[in-house]
Design a protein around this motif. Structure first.
Motif, mmCIF file in Angstrom:
data_model
loop_
_atom_site.group_PDB
_atom_site.id
_atom_site.type_symbol
_atom_site.label_atom_id
_atom_site.label_comp_id
_atom_site.label_asym_id
_atom_site.label_seq_id
_atom_site.Cartn_x
_atom_site.Cartn_y
_atom_site.Cartn_z
ATOM 1 N N ASN A 1 0.807 -1.219 0.000
ATOM 2 C CA ASN A 1 0.000 0.000 0.000
ATOM 3 C C ASN A 1 0.847 1.278 0.000
ATOM 4 O OD1 ASN A 1 -2.558 1.083 -0.254
ATOM 5 N ND2 ASN A 1 -2.770 1.412 1.944
ATOM 6 N N CYS A 2 2.074 1.192 -0.472
ATOM 7 C CA CYS A 2 2.931 2.375 -0.578
ATOM 8 C C CYS A 2 2.371 3.363 -1.595
ATOM 9 C CB CYS A 2 4.340 1.972 -0.990
ATOM 10 S SG CYS A 2 5.121 0.768 0.091
ATOM 11 N N THR A 3 1.689 2.819 -2.603
ATOM 12 C CA THR A 3 1.170 3.659 -3.682
ATOM 13 C C THR A 3 0.015 4.546 -3.233
ATOM 14 O OG1 THR A 3 -0.221 1.826 -4.404
ATOM 15 C CG2 THR A 3 1.903 2.072 -5.490
ATOM 16 N N ALA A 4 -0.537 4.280 -2.066
ATOM 17 C CA ALA A 4 -1.618 5.138 -1.561
ATOM 18 C C ALA A 4 -1.099 6.550 -1.300
ATOM 19 C CB ALA A 4 -2.221 4.549 -0.289
ATOM 20 N N CYS A 5 0.127 6.667 -0.823
ATOM 21 C CA CYS A 5 0.721 7.987 -0.570
ATOM 22 C C CYS A 5 1.694 8.394 -1.671
ATOM 23 C CB CYS A 5 1.455 7.987 0.761
ATOM 24 S SG CYS A 5 0.373 7.763 2.184
ATOM 25 N N HIS A 6 2.440 7.417 -2.170
ATOM 26 C CA HIS A 6 3.454 7.716 -3.180
ATOM 27 C C HIS A 6 2.861 7.496 -4.570
ATOM 28 C CE1 HIS A 6 6.545 8.341 -0.234
ATOM 29 N NE2 HIS A 6 6.196 7.220 0.356
ATOM 30 N N ASP A 7 1.948 8.402 -4.901
ATOM 31 C CA ASP A 7 1.254 8.336 -6.187
ATOM 32 C C ASP A 7 1.611 9.530 -7.066
ATOM 33 O OD1 ASP A 7 0.002 10.301 -4.733
ATOM 34 O OD2 ASP A 7 -2.030 9.571 -5.080
ATOM 35 N N GLY A 8 2.725 10.149 -6.760
ATOM 36 C CA GLY A 8 3.182 11.288 -7.550
ATOM 37 C C GLY A 8 3.644 12.442 -6.687
ATOM 38 N N ASN A 9 3.301 12.434 -5.419
ATOM 39 C CA ASN A 9 3.686 13.520 -4.531
ATOM 40 C C ASN A 9 4.239 12.937 -3.248
ATOM 41 O OD1 ASN A 9 4.020 15.979 -3.304
ATOM 42 N ND2 ASN A 9 1.869 16.273 -2.858
ATOM 43 N N PRO A 10 5.468 12.999 -2.904
ATOM 44 C CA PRO A 10 6.533 13.693 -3.611
ATOM 45 C C PRO A 10 7.111 12.886 -4.774
ATOM 46 C CG PRO A 10 7.427 12.733 -1.627
ATOM 47 C CD PRO A 10 5.950 12.426 -1.653
ATOM 48 N N PHE A 11 6.849 11.598 -4.811
ATOM 49 C CA PHE A 11 7.278 10.787 -5.951
ATOM 50 C C PHE A 11 6.307 9.629 -6.100
ATOM 51 C CE2 PHE A 11 9.481 9.158 -2.269
ATOM 52 C CZ PHE A 11 9.362 7.787 -2.382
#
Length: 120
Positions: free
Chosen positions: A52-62
């Motif tokens: 579930n890293c992509t929940a926060c790391h979906d473009g901001n900051p990376f």
């Protein structure tokens, strides 16, 4: 009164004697063979979705989203080819990002970096 105290102490001692702590070893997963090439798209990239890293790391900051993760990792210098164990993609998840990596995920990422961190 004296019998009551003895009875209570006896029950407490029996209670303590019956308690048992079982140490649970974390699942380390299968050992990673450094001789077997690791595929970024098939083995590494899916880790961030399952954790579930992509929940926060979906473009901001990376971004760690599929198809965007490799570019984010390389442009933000999150991979250290000279010292793979010091790569931020390995050290940061352990420092306050939920549960961090599970099983052999960190070892898999480290070996992938040792193999040259190829976009394959």
């Amino acid at each position: 009164m004296k019998k009551t105290i003895i009875l209570i102490l006896g029950l407490v001692l029996i209670g303590f004697a019956s308690c048992e702590y079982k140490f649970i070893e974390p699942d380390k997963g299968e050992p990673v063979d450094p001789e077997v090439p690791i595929s970024f798209s098939e083995q590494i990239e899916p880790i961030w979705s399952t954790q579930n890293c992509t929940a926060c790391h979906d473009g901001n900051p990376f971004s760690l989203l599929p198809g965007e993760a490799y570019q984010s990792l390389t442009t933000r210098s999150l991979i250290n080819l000279e010292s793979p164990e010091d790569s931020e993609i390995l050290t940061k998840p352990e420092g306050g990002h939920g549960d961090g990596y599970v099983s052999n995920q960190s070892e898999l990422i480290k070996v992938w970096i040792e193999q040259g961190a190829k976009d394959n």
